[in-house]
Design an enzyme around this catalytic site. Sequence first.
Site, PDB file in Angstrom:
ATOM      1  N   HIS A 100       0.849  -1.191   0.000  1.00 26.27           N
ATOM      2  CA  HIS A 100       0.000   0.000   0.000  1.00 26.27           C
ATOM      3  C   HIS A 100       0.889   1.248   0.000  1.00 26.27           C
ATOM      4  O   HIS A 100       1.934   1.272   0.657  1.00 26.27           O
ATOM      5  CB  HIS A 100      -0.930  -0.003   1.214  1.00 26.27           C
ATOM      6  N   GLU A 172      -3.713   1.864  -7.622  1.00 23.49           N
ATOM      7  CA  GLU A 172      -4.156   2.984  -6.789  1.00 23.49           C
ATOM      8  C   GLU A 172      -3.237   4.189  -7.034  1.00 23.49           C
ATOM      9  O   GLU A 172      -2.154   4.276  -6.424  1.00 23.49           O
ATOM     10  CB  GLU A 172      -4.058   2.628  -5.310  1.00 23.49           C
TER      11      GLU A 172
END
Length: 256
Positions: A100, A172
Amino acid sequence: MNYKKLTFVANWKMNLTSAAATELYKNNSDSFDALATKHDATIIACPPFTALTPLAAALKTSPLHLGAQNCSIHNPGAYTGEISAQDLAEIGSAYCIIGHSERRTLLHETDIDIAIKTEQLLAHNITPIICIGETQEEYDNGKTEEKLRTQLRLVFNIIKRYSDKKIYIAYEPLWAIGAHTTPDKNYLEKIFKWLIIFCDDNNTGNNNTFFFLYGGSVNEETITTLRTIIDIEGFLIGSASLDFQKFEKIVSLAYI
Ligand code: PGA
């Protein structure tokens, strides 16, 4: 109507304590379960580590799946404060987010770390949800594909050694996370087409199955356009997943 099997990853980050994360599910358990069943959706709840065990117990009879938000690069041993993939597998965490951007940026995780974590997870039969994405500057300079290629190169050295695994790739863009804005549709269509070809080319001879997710400001407004992008097979949802009503609305709107 969207008939594709879609995946919704609720990334609760460090926003909820163990008790609050378990309560979020328990307070809405019937609706959560009905939502997954009604749409035949794969819903993966990713709470903080401390909530994995109580949530695993609460999800025993639920169609929802459990995911962690990180794992150690190490096997069990003298690594104070770390959590191993072996431990996650024992707890029943079938999925795990790795790479992430918050971890890459704030905790300086490298592409090597992410590749080792991919290995740890695949070796313990946990499905990795590998996050990749470019910065605003890279986007502005047309460097997205170059960045994604770099982020995936070492990961594929690991993936190539495995067959018959499920692997999620979550695109993302950093500039869209928590920003109330998403890339436009044409741009996303182009990136996802590129990603699919890249993964296909790097997966020859292995029978791994890839799923492609989008993450970054997925909410009740942005989902109406995002759901029309045919190569997107699901969504990684941050802040909007903390409120069940919002999450439910996003999932429902994805199928209209
Ligand atoms: P957001 O977060 O939905 O709040 O933009 C997404 C993420 O960080 O994975």
